[in-house]
Design a protein around this motif. Structure first.
Motif, short mmCIF file in Angstrom:
data_model
loop_
_atom_site.label_atom_id
_atom_site.label_comp_id
_atom_site.label_asym_id
_atom_site.label_seq_id
_atom_site.Cartn_x
_atom_site.Cartn_y
_atom_site.Cartn_z
N GLU A 123 -2.83 6.99 -2.77
CA GLU A 123 -4.08 7.64 -2.35
C GLU A 123 -4.43 7.29 -0.89
O GLU A 123 -5.23 7.97 -0.27
CB GLU A 123 -5.23 7.27 -3.29
CG GLU A 123 -5.71 5.84 -3.22
CD GLU A 123 -4.87 4.82 -4.00
OE1 GLU A 123 -5.27 3.66 -4.04
OE2 GLU A 123 -3.84 5.20 -4.59
N ARG A 144 7.44 7.47 1.06
CA ARG A 144 6.50 8.60 1.13
C ARG A 144 7.17 9.82 1.75
O ARG A 144 6.56 10.54 2.53
CB ARG A 144 5.28 8.21 1.97
CG ARG A 144 4.50 6.99 1.49
CD ARG A 144 3.52 7.38 0.38
NE ARG A 144 2.62 6.30 0.07
CZ ARG A 144 1.39 6.18 0.56
NH1 ARG A 144 0.90 7.05 1.39
NH2 ARG A 144 0.63 5.15 0.19
N GLN A 174 -0.13 2.42 -3.58
CA GLN A 174 -1.42 3.05 -3.37
C GLN A 174 -1.25 4.39 -2.65
O GLN A 174 -1.62 4.54 -1.49
CB GLN A 174 -2.36 2.12 -2.59
CG GLN A 174 -2.63 0.85 -3.40
CD GLN A 174 -3.75 0.02 -2.85
OE1 GLN A 174 -3.69 -0.44 -1.73
NE2 GLN A 174 -4.76 -0.18 -3.68
N GLU A 216 0.83 -1.21 0.00
CA GLU A 216 0.00 0.00 0.00
C GLU A 216 0.86 1.26 0.00
O GLU A 216 0.54 2.22 -0.69
CB GLU A 216 -0.97 0.00 1.18
CG GLU A 216 -2.12 -0.96 0.98
CD GLU A 216 -3.28 -0.69 1.92
OE1 GLU A 216 -4.19 0.04 1.51
OE2 GLU A 216 -3.25 -1.21 3.06
N GLU A 241 5.23 13.12 1.76
CA GLU A 241 4.06 13.08 2.62
C GLU A 241 4.47 13.09 4.11
O GLU A 241 3.87 13.77 4.92
CB GLU A 241 3.26 11.81 2.32
CG GLU A 241 1.96 11.69 3.06
CD GLU A 241 1.22 10.41 2.74
OE1 GLU A 241 0.19 10.18 3.40
OE2 GLU A 241 1.65 9.62 1.87
#
Length: 138
Positions: free
Chosen positions: A94, A132, A92, A88, A135
């Motif tokens: 999102e 990430r 992924q 994920e 983020e």
């Protein structure tokens, strides 16, 4: 549990079965899709369960540096949760990284060895800083 949370739980159970038995992926998928307990997102489940084994070598390479032991020293439940979480995080975007980590920790508390959630949390935290980074730094 929401349908997506139930789907993730079933993915962990199905991956566990595959890791332990080596049974045919399509047969395991069919078995878990046909379970009647609780509503799941069938497409979400199938996407995860189909693609995690296809990317297992890549996932292993991503996971290895985040552990203080060899991956094969972990139990199949912990490996299944890590595979789900790393998949994920990688594929992924999102799904917010905090959601990925929290879901993995909760699944480990539910199905994993006592205190294994600490290893899962630590490993996914390290991996999320790489996969990430934008983020995480926000």
């Amino acid at each position: 549990m929401t349908p997506k949370q139930r789907s993730r739980a079933r993915v962990v159970q199905a991956l566990y079965q595959w890791l332990v038995s080596g049974d045919d992926l399509a047969e395991i998928e069919k078995q878990f899709l046909n379970q009647k307990e609780g509503k799941i997102s069938k497409s979400f489940f199938s996407n995860l369960f189909t693609n995690i084994p296809k990317n297992i070598s890549l996932l292993d390479e991503i996971i290895k540096p985040s552990l203080d032991r060899r991956l094969d020293e972990l139990g199949p439940t912990e490996r299944a949760v890590l595979y789900l979480g790393v998949y994920e995080l990688k594929f992924q975007p999102e799904v917010p990284y905090k959601v990925v980590i929290n879901e993995a920790v909760e699944l480990t508390k539910l199905y994993g060895a006592e205190n294994a959630y600490k290893l899962i949390n630590s490993s996914l935290d390290i991996i999320s800083q790489d996969l990430r980074s934008v983020e995480v730094s926000d």
